[in-house]
Design an enzyme around this catalytic site. Structure first.
Site, PDB file in Angstrom:
ATOM      1  N   GLU A 228      -6.718   3.874  -5.846  1.00  4.80           N
ATOM      2  CA  GLU A 228      -8.023   3.998  -5.205  1.00  4.80           C
ATOM      3  C   GLU A 228      -8.644   5.313  -5.675  1.00  4.80           C
ATOM      4  O   GLU A 228      -8.203   6.388  -5.287  1.00  4.80           O
ATOM      5  CB  GLU A 228      -7.864   3.997  -3.683  1.00  4.80           C
ATOM      6  CG  GLU A 228      -9.193   4.106  -2.956  1.00  4.80           C
ATOM      7  CD  GLU A 228      -9.040   4.362  -1.477  1.00  4.80           C
ATOM      8  OE1 GLU A 228      -9.911   3.924  -0.708  1.00  4.80           O
ATOM      9  OE2 GLU A 228      -8.050   5.013  -1.067  1.00  4.80           O
TER      10      GLU A 228
ATOM     11  N   ASP B  41      -3.211   4.451  -2.342  1.00  5.14           N
ATOM     12  CA  ASP B  41      -4.318   4.959  -1.547  1.00  5.14           C
ATOM     13  C   ASP B  41      -4.697   6.375  -1.981  1.00  5.14           C
ATOM     14  O   ASP B  41      -3.832   7.190  -2.311  1.00  5.14           O
ATOM     15  CB  ASP B  41      -3.881   4.967  -0.076  1.00  5.14           C
ATOM     16  CG  ASP B  41      -4.990   5.299   0.883  1.00  5.14           C
ATOM     17  OD1 ASP B  41      -5.967   4.545   0.931  1.00  5.14           O
ATOM     18  OD2 ASP B  41      -4.862   6.312   1.590  1.00  5.14           O
TER      19      ASP B  41
ATOM     20  N   HIS C 181     -11.051  -3.884   2.588  1.00  9.94           N
ATOM     21  CA  HIS C 181     -10.955  -3.592   4.022  1.00  9.94           C
ATOM     22  C   HIS C 181     -11.869  -2.461   4.467  1.00  9.94           C
ATOM     23  O   HIS C 181     -11.951  -2.182   5.667  1.00  9.94           O
ATOM     24  CB  HIS C 181      -9.506  -3.227   4.364  1.00  9.94           C
ATOM     25  CG  HIS C 181      -9.027  -1.986   3.669  1.00  9.94           C
ATOM     26  ND1 HIS C 181      -8.834  -1.934   2.304  1.00  9.94           N
ATOM     27  CD2 HIS C 181      -8.732  -0.751   4.134  1.00  9.94           C
ATOM     28  CE1 HIS C 181      -8.439  -0.720   1.971  1.00  9.94           C
ATOM     29  NE2 HIS C 181      -8.370   0.020   3.059  1.00  9.94           N
TER      30      HIS C 181
ATOM     31  N   ASP D 219       0.853  -1.186   0.000  1.00  8.14           N
ATOM     32  CA  ASP D 219       0.000   0.000   0.000  1.00  8.14           C
ATOM     33  C   ASP D 219       0.892   1.240   0.000  1.00  8.14           C
ATOM     34  O   ASP D 219       1.837   1.331   0.784  1.00  8.14           O
ATOM     35  CB  ASP D 219      -0.884   0.013   1.249  1.00  8.14           C
ATOM     36  CG  ASP D 219      -2.365   0.030   0.917  1.00  8.14           C
ATOM     37  OD1 ASP D 219      -2.785   1.007   0.279  1.00  8.14           O
ATOM     38  OD2 ASP D 219      -3.081  -0.911   1.288  1.00  8.14           O
TER      39      ASP D 219
END
Length: 583
Positions: free
Chosen positions: A276, A218, A353, A111
């Site tokens: 994302e 992210d 998640h 990530d």
């Protein structure tokens, strides 16, 4: 219920980038496997289960943040990009994980969280130390405003994702800093070229040089903010802070920044990237990020489908909104077809998640029979869609949401508690009850329960007598990986079969064209997939597959789809799923 797989003698051999045909598997490290009995999952625990993932058919492990962090947002508040949070392990453990993946022909991505850092990061400590510090401009600082009564107010009226203002007052330097999420997550200033260069070197090249294969990035479309910082329109008159995603999503320099990241860092390492991409609901907005010619990202997560049922993202997110199957189908069709005729690419996922479990949201987990049928139907649905497939840990065994009997005390997530406490403060009992109901379906906490490995105490996630960081699901003795590994007809066994089917017929399922049938049918989800050409010249052919899935708890009659490929006239009634492949 039944399935009909008519296998073509030739497997699919693609010539496209490897990551298009790969199966990615997200590991949430705190909840995957605890190796040392402290109740917290860790990297050695993941290494001990690599063969489980390899046997399942996983090609790429995506490891959620395991960096040094105060853990106020489960590692999405990073205080040191080059260190591993001690409860997860060490740098040596990461090196061993890389080797374990690579020795099995698998890859590892991490990530990348670089929209913000923790307020404990050394960069921010320097930035807030004085207005003249060289790193002051690495974050976004603004002086206060004052209302008509002379009271200090934030620079804008923007509401953050975790409730409250996006601005936090710093008493020492008498300015506000921007934080789109929690006050403990100050936003980095991507307008500063020195800051960007440090991100590339410290947070990216460091790990690529150790051998990782890429990043899940992210909040990738939030780096470029409106630098004039206007107030947002008043859309919630009773609230002090207003939703303002248009001020920081898909901003004026975002494509410049991502192209720079790609050309300076990702491309030289041939690193895969998946971003994302929130608050970007139109295909015309998404395509520039994933066009191969644009040289930005390989693929992105778009959230229209997975966020079905949620309320307003900023006010009332957890006020659940039921939706019919036709709406789900419409979203799937939109994102299955938006890349046709372009050089873009797409992802396929229904869990991560940040969301409740798919079998509890899109299926029926009220009885063992309906749970199993739902979990297998979801497996088939995901495995037959075009794009790169992403699975989330526990999805392959049909893990459920936490029981409704559990109280709010079992919810640990900063977002869940922020929204709940906000409505409690308002004192509206009906809204409190509605918010709790929504959390029971949608909360991020559901996906974070410990993985259910076996029937032993604590489901094999951690040792007997240890208190895991989150409570283990009550049903772990009935629903666990060890039990399903012994049964080829289990949900886990079915996932193994459909993943093999997906790879064998990659021309149809990974790369094929999608055509939705019967869009208004609220019971059956039916579509045709047409593959890219297999063979050459006069021997070339386009293989097609018909997918029929029952999204109800009752028997349904197979629709008249003989002209579309599949059911013969008078075909059997369908309880759950069927796939038909032909020329």
């Amino acid at each position: 219920m039944g399935s009909n797989f008519f296998h073509h003698p030739d497997g699919w051999v693609g010539t496209t980038p490897w990551w298009k045909d790969a199966v990615f598997y997200q590991v949430y490290p705190a909840s995957f496997k605890d190796s040392n009995g402290d109740g917290w999952g860790d990297i050695p625990g993941l290494i001990s289960k690599i063969d489980y993932l390899h046997h399942l058919g996983v090609d790429v492990v995506w490891l959620s943040p395991m960096f040094e962090s105060p853990q106020q947002d489960m590692g999405y508040d990073i205080s040191d990009y080059q260190a591993v949070y001690a409860r997860y392990g060490t740098l040596a453990d990461v090196d061993q994980l890389i080797a374990a993946c690579h020795s099995r022909g698998m890859k590892l991505i991490l990530d990348l969280v670089v929209n913000h850092t923790s307020d404990q990061h050394a960069w921010f400590r320097e930035s807030r130390s004085s207005k003249s510090n060289p790193k002051r401009d690495w974050y976004i600082w603004k002086p206060p405003r004052y209302d008509n009564a002379g009271y200090r107010i934030p620079p804008t009226n923007w509401r953050g994702y975790f409730a409250g203002s996006t601005w936090t007052w710093d008493e020492a330097t008498q300015e506000y800093y921007l934080n789109l999420y929690g006050p403990f997550q100050p936003d980095l200033n991507w307008e500063n070229p020195e800051c960007r260069a440090a991100i590339y070197e410290v947070a990216m090249r460091f790990w690529l040089d150790r051998g990782i294969d890429g990043f899940r990035i992210d909040t990738v479309n939030k780096y470029s903010k409106r630098t004039d910082f206007p107030d947002a329109p008043i859309t919630c008159p009773d609230a002090p802070h207003q939703p303002a995603p248009e001020m920081w999503c898909n901003g004026p320099r975002i494509h410049e920044f991502i192209h720079e990241m790609q050309t300076q860092v990702l491309a030289p390492y041939n690193a895969v990237s998946v971003g994302e991409l929130s608050n970007t609901p139109l295909p015309s907005q998404v395509l520039p990020y994933v066009s191969a010619a644009a040289r930005e990202l390989d693929m992105v997560f778009e959230f229209s489908m997975i966020r079905l049922g949620t309320g307003d993202l900023f006010h009332g997110k957890y006020l659940y909104r039921p939706f019919p199957l036709s709406v789900l189908k419409r979203h799937v069709a939109t994102w299955q077809t938006f890349i046709e005729g372009t050089d873009g690419w797409h992802t396929v996922f229904c869990e991560n998640h940040d969301n409740g479990r798919a079998v509890s949201r899109f299926g029926d987990d009220s009885t063992p029979e309906l749970w199993e049928a739902s979990a297998k139907t979801i497996a088939l649905w995901q495995a037959t869609l075009t794009g790169t497939l992403f699975l989330y840990q526990g999805q392959e065994i049909g893990m459920k949401n936490m029981p409704r009997s559990w109280g709010i005390e079992e919810y640990k997530d900063v977002e869940s508690l922020g929204f709940f406490n906000e409505v409690v403060a308002l004192g509206d009992e009906k809204k409190i009850a509605a918010t709790l109901h929504g959390l029971q379906i949608l909360a991020r906490d559901h996906s974070r329960l410990p993985f259910q490995w076996d029937e032993s105490p604590n489901s094999g996630f951690t040792g007997e007598g240890v208190a895991p960081w989150m409570r283990v699901h009550d049903e772990y003795r009935e629903l666990n990986a060890a039990k399903q590994l012994q049964d080829p007809e289990s949900v886990l066994g079915f996932y193994g079969k459909v993943l093999k089917l997906r790879k064998k017929y990659g021309d149809i399922f990974v790369h094929g064209k999608f055509k939705l049938l019967f869009p208004e049918d609220e019971s059956l989800f039916t579509y045709v997939k047409e593959g890219v050409e297999v063979g050459h010249g006069s021997d070339g052919e386009h293989r097609r597959a018909l997918v029929v899935m029952n999204f109800t708890s009752r028997d349904q009659k197979c629709p008249n789809v003989s002209s579309a490929l599949g059911c013969r006239k008078g075909e059997e009634r369908l309880l759950s799923w069927a796939v038909f492949i032909g020329k």
